[in-house]
Design an enzyme around this catalytic site. Structure first.
Site, PDB file in Angstrom:
ATOM      1  N   HIS A 384       0.817  -1.215   0.000  1.00 57.49           N
ATOM      2  CA  HIS A 384       0.000   0.000   0.000  1.00 57.49           C
ATOM      3  C   HIS A 384       0.851   1.266   0.000  1.00 57.49           C
ATOM      4  O   HIS A 384       0.608   2.203  -0.774  1.00 57.49           O
ATOM      5  CB  HIS A 384      -0.931   0.001   1.223  1.00 57.49           C
ATOM      6  CG  HIS A 384      -1.729   1.261   1.351  1.00 57.49           C
ATOM      7  ND1 HIS A 384      -1.313   2.327   2.124  1.00 57.49           N
ATOM      8  CD2 HIS A 384      -2.892   1.642   0.771  1.00 57.49           C
ATOM      9  CE1 HIS A 384      -2.198   3.305   2.020  1.00 57.49           C
ATOM     10  NE2 HIS A 384      -3.164   2.910   1.213  1.00 57.49           N
ATOM     11  N   ARG A 474      28.469  -4.490 -18.485  1.00 57.06           N
ATOM     12  CA  ARG A 474      29.477  -5.182 -17.675  1.00 57.06           C
ATOM     13  C   ARG A 474      28.857  -6.338 -16.897  1.00 57.06           C
ATOM     14  O   ARG A 474      27.911  -6.133 -16.141  1.00 57.06           O
ATOM     15  CB  ARG A 474      30.118  -4.205 -16.687  1.00 57.06           C
ATOM     16  CG  ARG A 474      30.770  -2.985 -17.309  1.00 57.06           C
ATOM     17  CD  ARG A 474      31.379  -2.124 -16.209  1.00 57.06           C
ATOM     18  NE  ARG A 474      31.945  -0.888 -16.719  1.00 57.06           N
ATOM     19  CZ  ARG A 474      31.289   0.270 -16.783  1.00 57.06           C
ATOM     20  NH1 ARG A 474      30.022   0.328 -16.378  1.00 57.06           N
ATOM     21  NH2 ARG A 474      31.873   1.354 -17.243  1.00 57.06           N
ATOM     22  N   ARG A 543      30.093  -7.539 -22.353  1.00 53.33           N
ATOM     23  CA  ARG A 543      31.489  -7.951 -22.204  1.00 53.33           C
ATOM     24  C   ARG A 543      31.569  -9.106 -21.217  1.00 53.33           C
ATOM     25  O   ARG A 543      31.028  -9.023 -20.109  1.00 53.33           O
ATOM     26  CB  ARG A 543      32.333  -6.774 -21.701  1.00 53.33           C
ATOM     27  CG  ARG A 543      33.829  -7.078 -21.642  1.00 53.33           C
ATOM     28  CD  ARG A 543      34.613  -5.888 -21.120  1.00 53.33           C
ATOM     29  NE  ARG A 543      34.354  -5.650 -19.709  1.00 53.33           N
ATOM     30  CZ  ARG A 543      34.802  -4.589 -19.029  1.00 53.33           C
ATOM     31  NH1 ARG A 543      35.510  -3.664 -19.652  1.00 53.33           N
ATOM     32  NH2 ARG A 543      34.522  -4.439 -17.751  1.00 53.33           N
ATOM     33  N   GLU A 645      42.515  -2.774 -26.101  1.00 55.53           N
ATOM     34  CA  GLU A 645      43.025  -2.122 -24.896  1.00 55.53           C
ATOM     35  C   GLU A 645      44.478  -2.488 -24.602  1.00 55.53           C
ATOM     36  O   GLU A 645      45.016  -2.134 -23.553  1.00 55.53           O
ATOM     37  CB  GLU A 645      42.137  -2.481 -23.698  1.00 55.53           C
ATOM     38  CG  GLU A 645      41.922  -3.970 -23.501  1.00 55.53           C
ATOM     39  CD  GLU A 645      40.817  -4.287 -22.504  1.00 55.53           C
ATOM     40  OE1 GLU A 645      40.417  -3.399 -21.739  1.00 55.53           O
ATOM     41  OE2 GLU A 645      40.345  -5.439 -22.494  1.00 55.53           O
ATOM     42  N   GLY A 666      39.135   0.361 -25.317  1.00 55.68           N
ATOM     43  CA  GLY A 666      39.174   0.568 -23.867  1.00 55.68           C
ATOM     44  C   GLY A 666      40.298   1.537 -23.560  1.00 55.68           C
ATOM     45  O   GLY A 666      41.450   1.133 -23.370  1.00 55.68           O
ATOM     46  N   SER A 667      39.969   2.816 -23.534  1.00 56.32           N
ATOM     47  CA  SER A 667      41.018   3.841 -23.475  1.00 56.32           C
ATOM     48  C   SER A 667      41.793   3.823 -22.164  1.00 56.32           C
ATOM     49  O   SER A 667      42.967   4.210 -22.129  1.00 56.32           O
ATOM     50  CB  SER A 667      40.410   5.227 -23.713  1.00 56.32           C
ATOM     51  OG  SER A 667      39.359   5.479 -22.802  1.00 56.32           O
ATOM     52  N   ASN A 668      41.184   3.352 -21.075  1.00 54.24           N
ATOM     53  CA  ASN A 668      41.897   3.331 -19.788  1.00 54.24           C
ATOM     54  C   ASN A 668      43.086   2.369 -19.826  1.00 54.24           C
ATOM     55  O   ASN A 668      44.225   2.739 -19.519  1.00 54.24           O
ATOM     56  CB  ASN A 668      40.943   2.923 -18.657  1.00 54.24           C
ATOM     57  CG  ASN A 668      39.871   3.960 -18.407  1.00 54.24           C
ATOM     58  OD1 ASN A 668      40.043   5.125 -18.739  1.00 54.24           O
ATOM     59  ND2 ASN A 668      38.760   3.539 -17.833  1.00 54.24           N
ATOM     60  N   ASP A 669      42.810   1.109 -20.195  1.00 53.61           N
ATOM     61  CA  ASP A 669      43.894   0.121 -20.241  1.00 53.61           C
ATOM     62  C   ASP A 669      44.880   0.423 -21.369  1.00 53.61           C
ATOM     63  O   ASP A 669      46.094   0.234 -21.216  1.00 53.61           O
ATOM     64  CB  ASP A 669      43.327  -1.295 -20.409  1.00 53.61           C
ATOM     65  CG  ASP A 669      42.967  -1.929 -19.069  1.00 53.61           C
ATOM     66  OD1 ASP A 669      43.524  -1.491 -18.049  1.00 53.61           O
ATOM     67  OD2 ASP A 669      42.129  -2.847 -19.040  1.00 53.61           O
ATOM     68  N   CYS A 716      34.542   2.838 -25.214  1.00 52.40           N
ATOM     69  CA  CYS A 716      33.699   2.709 -24.022  1.00 52.40           C
ATOM     70  C   CYS A 716      34.409   3.223 -22.767  1.00 52.40           C
ATOM     71  O   CYS A 716      34.119   2.786 -21.663  1.00 52.40           O
ATOM     72  CB  CYS A 716      33.240   1.264 -23.831  1.00 52.40           C
ATOM     73  SG  CYS A 716      34.562   0.046 -23.793  1.00 52.40           S
TER      74      CYS A 716
END
Length: 756
Positions: A384, A474, A543, A645, A666-669, A716
């Site tokens: 409710h 992810r 992924r 990556e 994967g620009s970070n790795d 990404c």
């Protein structure tokens, strides 16, 4: 059925209509005491009235016909329905009394009680709020043979997601016994989501899809059953039933199909989308399912055809919440706590306070609209408190467990429902910002803007943002939050010697007594499918898991199977895990989950992506494994992508593109490995910058190669959101998509539009 003519005739025959006029002349809708006195006097007039002889005779004769059809002493449900009930903007749900398991000898008395409920305090307050004339409102009553759901199950069903208004699902709540227990909020029902677009579809093998994309076991400890002398009583649910779903998969799918038919019927009748709020019951004697009521859903129906506005609430705090529960709605409220333990004390409540109680029922409705927020100990998404708060647009947290003990009267709190289903309460008045975007005015870019997402619970709302699908779904969030157990601990469950770990796994995977592996497969399939369903038919790139060893060790049982590595960032992760004999069986579970999502649920918009693939040979091994466990590249439109990556992915880009259908950067790795740093090392993290010339040259090479080969290429990472010159750089190179976190999508589009 007793029409409103019976209602008006009963009032007139007893002179009650004139008496009610005098009572309501003194009514002050702003005064709770006046509301209570008005309701009490009005109900007393009706209960003292006498049913006219011709009406009583007609009612009992109709009951006699029911006995001829269904046998002597047939029990009935006496259900109310008002002439203004279920209007597009007001449901009146739960405002009037209905009675179950009513005997013939009690029928006239119960009908009078139903008529009296026209003037319950909550109904009077609700009519005033909805600007409905108190004395022109008529009540009809339906008298229906009881469905013996006391011997089986019953529940509520919506032809959309109640929290977000997402229209492509059917939401079913189910409990043991009679359905009244759901509204009471003392239990948490089983919850099922069914995906509409593939509900009647078939796969290539000719088998019908069975798209139950979420199954969540509730906490069903008590139920309502028949009382011997009429009415209902509470009974305990035996332990074995508590751990079972109260509907079979076939029954879930049948109800969902009916929900779609009913929604289509009313949408056609009214010439516009008309989602439905339905009640259903299963007869324990015959095994049959019944729809016992359908009415328009009143919260989200008006969004169809209206200007699409996206509201973004952002809380500004680093504090930890003092309480959590299930969030209802998407807003934030602040105020002083007022704990009310009993409905008899509601007149003490003041406007703008935060209502805190064990659980509400329809008698609380008169004060709920005064609250800045509501927090309850008990209840689920269809109790409710949740239903009324949703309709009123008030932030509400249900099922908080110990709200009435943790919170104190007069304490200033902030109630946050802006974080998906994760409702949070903070001490103090925490500042927050609200941004509103008219989605009709958000410009379109040539480059496709996709979404990064991990939490299935956020998918339906996120789908309303301007997007071209999901560039990165992810698995890690689903595994960490919904599964919580290391896959190898489930596979080798019988061999685990640690009793503490085994006990915890048993508690988490309680629905899967015989096959713990199936728990992993099903929960991962459901999580992935909720994301894919939210964005269907747009592409959703899932992924495969990319936990590092230190992260896998955090899962329950993880320390039994994971080595200790000096530098997990560069260790046993991604593709190298999948074909390793020590982990292959776990990877097989991931592939089987995707297979269920695509082939059983019909979500063919899912593509898969392989992370951290160091060599072309690794890529070939993984593609073979994917086929070995049931998914074949290109069959039924399945694409297999690879994360770009690692510098080797760039150097041998054409060889990787020979076996994969495209790349997601994967620009970070890629940045850390190009510049030779560990991004987990805070001392040198400042060196990592995607705009470094060495990184940009590699990205440019990959984009050009993919375009030349006519293969997919996207990115990404967060770089396009953080650095708009970088976003402009990859746009000019002709990148196909940028996949961003949800909270940066609109601002990124707006800034990139200015830079075009």
């Amino acid at each position: 059925a007793l029409t409103t003519n019976v209602y008006w005739k009963f009032l007139k025959a007893n002179g009650i209509d004139k008496e009610l006029e005098r009572v309501f002349k003194k009514f002050n809708p702003k005064d709770i005491k006046s509301l209570q006195e008005t309701g009490k006097k009005s109900r007393g007039l009706i209960l003292r009235g006498k049913m006219p002889e011709d009406l009583e005779r007609g009612i009992l004769q109709a009951h006699q016909k029911l006995e001829e059809m269904y046998g002597r002493d047939v029990r009935v449900a006496v259900r109310t329905s008002g002439v203004c009930e279920d209007m597009p903007k007001a449901s009146f749900a739960g405002q009037f009394e209905s009675y179950l398991n009513v005997r013939k000898e009690d029928l006239i008395r119960i009908i009078k009680r139903c008529i009296a409920s026209t003037f319950s305090d909550r109904a009077i307050a609700y009519r005033y709020d909805k600007k409905v004339d108190q004395l022109k409102f008529g009540l009809s009553i339906g008298i229906i043979k009881m469905v013996r759901s006391d011997l089986a199950s019953s529940g509520i069903m919506f032809s959309l997601d109640t929290e977000t208004g997402f229209k492509n699902v059917v939401l079913i709540n189910s409990i043991w016994g009679l359905g009244e227990m759901i509204v009471k909020g003392r239990i948490t029902p089983d919850e099922f989501y069914v995906f509409k677009p593939t509900l009647n579809g078939k796969g290539l093998d000719g088998r019908t899809y069975r798209p139950i994309i979420k199954k969540k076991l509730g906490r069903k400890t008590v139920k309502y059953v028949y009382a011997k002398d009429g009415g209902i009583k509470e009974a305990k649910v035996v332990g074995s039933q508590q751990l079972k779903f109260s509907l079979t998969d076939n029954e879930i799918l049948t109800l969902a199909k009916w929900a779609v038919i009913i929604e289509e019927h009313y949408s056609k009748k009214f010439g516009k989308w008309t989602p439905q709020d339905m009640e259903w019951a299963k007869d324990g004697e015959t095994g049959e399912l019944f729809i016992v009521q359908s009415r328009p859903e009143t919260v989200h129906v008006h969004s169809e055809g209206a200007a699409r506005v996206y509201e973004e609430y952002k809380l500004e705090t680093s504090k930890k919440p003092i309480l959590t529960g299930i969030a209802v709605g998407e807003r934030i409220g602040r105020g002083k706590v007022h704990i009310i333990e009993d409905v008899s004390k509601i007149k003490e409540f003041k406007e703008g306070e935060v209502l805190v109680t064990k659980m509400t029922d329809p008698d609380w409705t008169s004060i709920m609209g005064m609250a800045s927020a509501i927090v309850t100990d008990e209840g689920g998404k269809t109790c409710h408190a949740a239903i009324i708060s949703r309709e009123l647009g008030i932030p509400c947290i249900v099922g908080a467990g110990k709200a009435t003990k943790v919170l104190k009267n007069g304490q200033s709190v902030t109630v946050d429902c802006s974080n998906g289903l994760n409702g949070r309460v903070w001490e103090g008045n925490i500042s927050y910002k609200v941004k509103k975007y008219n989605l009709e005015k958000i410009p379109k870019l040539k480059t496709k803007i996709m979404v990064n997402i991990g939490a299935p619970e956020a998918a339906f709302k996120t789908s309303f943002l301007p997007n071209g699908g999901v560039g990165l779904a992810r698995e890690e969030f689903i595994i960490a939050q919904n599964i919580k157990v290391h896959p190898l601990a489930l596979i080798h469950f019988d061999k685990i010697k640690d009793k503490r770990i085994k006990k915890k796994i048993e508690e988490i995977a309680v629905e899967y007594k015989n096959d713990k592996k199936e728990f992993f497969v099903r929960k991962l399939a459901e999580g992935v499918s909720q994301i894919a369903a939210a964005f269907y038919p747009k592409k959703v790139i899932v992924r495969f898991s990319d936990f590092k060893t230190n992260e896998y060790r955090q899962l329950l049982g993880g320390e039994l199977f994971e080595p200790l590595e000096d530098n997990p960032m560069l260790g046993w992760r991604g593709a190298s895990r999948y074909y390793d004999p020590k982990f292959e069986s776990a990877f097989a579970l991931e592939v089987k989950a995707i297979k269920i999502a695509r082939q059983e649920f019909g979500l063919k918009n899912i593509a898969v992506m392989v992370p951290f693939c160091r060599t072309v040979e690794e890529g070939k091994k993984v593609i073979k494994l994917i086929e070995k466990y049931g998914l074949k590249q290109y069959k039924d439109g399945l694409n297999i992508y690879v994360m770009c990556e690692i510098p080797s992915n760039v150097v041998l880009v054409d060889e990787f593109l020979d076996i994969f259908d495209g790349m997601s950067i994967g620009s970070n790795d890629l940045t850390q490995l190009t510049l030779g740093l560990d991004r987990d090392n805070g001392r040198i993290a400042y060196i990592g910058n995607e705009r470094d010339k060495a990184v940009k040259e590699q990205i440019a090479k990959v984009i050009k190669a993919c375009r030349r080969r006519k293969k997919y290429v996207g990115i990404c990472g967060q770089a396009p959101s953080d650095y708009f010159d970088f976003a402009e750089f990859i746009m000019k190179l002709g990148i196909e998509s940028m996949s961003l976190n949800a909270d940066t999508i609109i601002k990124t589009i707006l800034k990139l539009t200015k830079k075009k």
